[in-house]
Design an enzyme around this catalytic site. Structure first.
Site, mmCIF file in Angstrom:
data_model
loop_
_atom_site.group_PDB
_atom_site.id
_atom_site.type_symbol
_atom_site.label_atom_id
_atom_site.label_comp_id
_atom_site.label_asym_id
_atom_site.label_seq_id
_atom_site.Cartn_x
_atom_site.Cartn_y
_atom_site.Cartn_z
ATOM 1 C CD GLU A 222 85.305 -1.883 69.370
ATOM 2 O OE1 GLU A 222 86.548 -2.295 69.832
ATOM 3 O OE2 GLU A 222 84.442 -2.956 69.581
ATOM 4 C CE LYS B 202 88.743 -3.899 72.408
ATOM 5 N NZ LYS B 202 88.048 -3.851 70.903
ATOM 6 C CE1 TYR C 148 91.006 -14.340 68.662
ATOM 7 C CE2 TYR C 148 90.912 -12.405 70.270
ATOM 8 C CZ TYR C 148 90.274 -13.029 70.135
ATOM 9 O OH TYR C 148 89.636 -12.625 70.380
ATOM 10 C CB CYS D 5 84.729 -4.998 71.784
ATOM 11 S SG CYS D 5 83.838 -5.782 71.264
ATOM 12 N N GLY E 13 41.620 -29.253 103.412
ATOM 13 C CA GLY E 13 42.517 -27.944 102.648
ATOM 14 C C GLY E 13 43.576 -28.210 101.637
ATOM 15 C CG ASN F 283 44.430 -19.669 118.603
ATOM 16 O OD1 ASN F 283 44.462 -19.554 117.670
ATOM 17 N ND2 ASN F 283 44.686 -18.178 119.362
ATOM 18 C CD GLU G 11 47.928 -21.419 106.708
ATOM 19 O OE1 GLU G 11 47.372 -21.532 106.046
ATOM 20 O OE2 GLU G 11 49.481 -21.789 107.308
ATOM 21 C CE LYS H 219 51.164 -16.452 115.935
ATOM 22 N NZ LYS H 219 49.425 -16.200 115.538
#
Length: 645
Positions: A46, A115, A121, A170, A355, A437, A466, A604
């Site tokens: 700024e 801005k 303050y 800012c 596994g 299978n 998977e 699937k």
């Protein structure tokens, strides 16, 4: 700037208060440095052209005019520099002074963003000198040309459509409704904040949190540049704390008093836009009151400096990884506990193979029973050896069940499968997919019927990797009553089991820890083909490819919607290191296989059993991924085939 990747810099020039000429020299230097570093966007602090701490000198016309003259010199000296830069300076218009961000690129002044929120303050008294931005976009004369002037300006790159920048200054970030919220809703993907935030105790943490949160809420790249060395220290000290955040994560930072005058990193704007498209709650603001200014950048490949994580599902740090594993185990076990309770199930049946996947499923089931205050003997673990089962996996399965205190049965299915082969006229010497299978479906039939007989549910073991590859037998290991691993990829399952092994050792359960470690060391295999000399003959990763690569492909495709060409580019960058190394031709080979299998195996996933979502990537047809089973992969595979090594 290809693939939506854009490099952004935040710069902290050493200022000389009320000396625009010296400050302009610093700004030109930083712009050139950013260009050399490959940055496409640069945010500076700024009022950096004059210094933020000029006080009542801002009321002096000489300072205002000098700032304009030096901005013109900056434009001339950066005419051949392809960086969209935001420079802070005071601008006089219609008798009022404004704290502005000047957007410049390749010697052209694109616009001025004043801005909005003027603090007055505590240590700030800006209202003494500056007026807030007007409600609408106007035009003013500066540096010899008419330019747009207003808060609602967007700067859009012709060559990179993903790059749309907007600015706030800012205090604008600190108010309840920052201008950046409207900017992002209007299409801005990059928000720059030119700041002068003095350093006080604890303020850096709050500032950092705000920048990260704003980038996350708005799904944008947020570049924050703060004043630093050279500002007056009469009442305040500025630390040069500057940051670049992307989607809630900090990707570059010059910490307070870090001494770095330029911090750059690349951001992926395509990722941010993908998330905006996915989120139907992301607002699309009426842009009638916005003005879009186009600019051009010289097209150039963005160099990758942040590094690409080869294991995107796995947290990097040991502490974070342990925390993630603990959370996932909680999600899995509590999901299963609720299903057991809702089904009024007397027990659970788990097919245990020795596994990784069945190991994790059993660990989760044991935790679920502990949560319910039920005896683990109500868990029936069933191992079903056949032609490919090895002594190692069978032994590990038995020991794991013993260590966990479950009921156990061993049912050899070789005779049943041989009878089935005779029934369907299939030769035992024909080791085709029917051979494999049939074993998987026989196992599923057994555990389903056993579960029926004991009023139990079958706990599924298949994982996310998977599911993505379709590496499961339809209505075989593909099916269960509740799949606890369906949201977890193989690369992460390894770390969860390792975490359980570490935890068991810390609790003094050495036997459990040792069997878990041996399961981790066992090659991944469905064990559906006859063993050779007592060893596993069928190794999954030799057939479908390394899970490290497939999990990487899956994450990039689903989490960010990346096309194959970009996935390949990122994979080459990710897997170029020593720890995770694959040659480009190997990556390309498995990318093609992943792409083909991901499409043809959707059927699937379309009838997937229930199971808990765990991470940001999931494949449940009832949740994150809805895809027709007959969708064609042609355009994806065509792009894979066009990739040049």
């Amino acid at each position: 700037m290809k693939d939506g990747l854009v490099r952004i810099g935040v710069g902290v020039p050493r200022v000389s208060v009320a000396d625009p000429r010296s400050n302009a020299d610093e700004i030109i230097r930083l712009i050139n440095s950013a260009a050399k570093d490959g940055a496409a966007v640069l945010c500076l602090p700024e009022l950096c052209l004059t210094g933020y701490t000029c006080g009542d000198l801002f009321l002096q016309p000489l300072l205002i005019n000098s700032a304009e003259s030096e901005l013109e010199r900056i434009l001339k000296n950066t005419a051949h520099t392809s960086v969209l830069t935001f420079v802070g300076l005071p601008v006089l218009s219609r008798g009022k002074l404004y704290n502005c961000a000047a957007a410049i690129c390749r010697g052209e002044l694109l616009g001025l963003v004043p801005k909005t929120a003027i603090p007055n303050y505590s240590e700030f008294y800006e209202a003494r000198h500056f007026s807030p931005a007007p409600e609408t976009v106007e035009t003013v004369s500066l540096c010899g040309k008419k330019v747009f002037f207003g808060a609602k300006l967007l700067f859009s790159c012709r060559e990179v459509p993903e790059l749309v920048a907007a600015a706030e200054i800012c205090e604008d970030l600190w108010i309840p409704n920052p201008p950046s919220a409207s900017h992002a809703a209007a299409g801005a993907t990059v928000i720059v904040n030119l700041s002068a935030s003095d350093e006080t105790v604890g303020k850096d943490d709050y500032r950092r949190m705000m920048v990260k949160m704003q980038s996350g809420r708005l799904l944008c790249a947020y570049a924050y540049a703060d004043c630093g060395d050279g500002e007056s220290t009469t009442d305040m000290v500025f630390s040069g704390h500057s940051m670049l955040a992307e989607g809630g994560s900090l990707v570059a930072e010059n910490p307070p008093f870090g001494g770095c005058d330029l911090a750059c990193a690349e951001v992926d704007l395509a990722h941010l836009l993908y998330d905006r498209r996915r989120m139907n709650t992301y607002p699309a603001e009426n842009t009638d009151d916005y003005v879009t200014v186009e600019f051009s950048l010289e097209p150039a490949a963005t160099k990758l400096t942040r590094g690409v994580d080869p294991l995107p599902f796995v947290p990097g740090g040991e502490k974070d990884r342990a925390s993630r594993c603990a959370l996932i185990l909680d999600i899995q076990s509590r999901g299963l506990a609720r299903r057991l309770d809702a089904a009024h199930a007397s027990g659970a049946v788990v097919a245990i193979s020795g596994g990784l996947d069945s190991c994790l499923a059993l660990l989760v089931t044991a935790r679920a029973f502990d949560l319910l205050g039920r005896d683990r003997s109500d868990i029936l673990t069933v191992t079903m050896p056949c032609y490919g089962t090895t002594k190692r996996t069978r032994g590990n399965a038995e020991q794991l069940c013993s260590e966990l205190g479950t009921s156990f049965r061993c049912i050899d299915i070789a005779d049943a499968v041989a009878l089935h082969f005779r029934d369907i006229g299939h030769s035992e010497d024909d080791h085709s997919v029917v051979y494999e299978n049939s074993q998987a479906r026989e196992r599923t039939q057994i555990i389903m019927d056993i579960a029926n007989g004991m009023n139990a549910i079958v706990v599924g073991t298949g994982d996310l990797s998977e599911l993505a590859l379709g590496w499961a037998t339809y209505n075989g290991d593909h099916m269960s009553n509740y799949g606890v691993n369906g949201g977890i990829p193989k690369t992460l399952i390894r770390h969860i089991v390792a975490y359980c092994a570490d935890t068991a050792l810390a609790e003094g359960r050495r036997g459990l820890s040792e069997v878990l470690r041996d399961i981790l060391a066992t090659p991944v295999s469905p064990e559906l083909l006859p063993a050779k000399d007592g060893e596993i003959a069928q190794k999954t990763e030799d057939i479908v490819g390394p899970y490290e690569l497939h999990d990487f492909f899956l994450f990039r495709m689903l989490r960010y919607g990346e096309r194959p060409e970009k996935i390949f580019r990122m994979a080459v960058a990710a897997f170029s290191g020593e720890d995770h190394h694959f040659e480009p031709e190997v990556i390309l080979k498995w990318l093609r296989i992943f792409t083909r299998r991901f499409f043809v195996q959707q059927f699937k996933r379309s009838c997937l059993p229930d199971g808990p979502k765990v991470g940001s990537v999931a494949l449940s047809p009832r949740g994150d991924w809805r895809m027709p089973s007959d969708a064609q992969s042609r355009i994806w595979l065509d792009e894979v085939d066009k990739i040049k090594l």
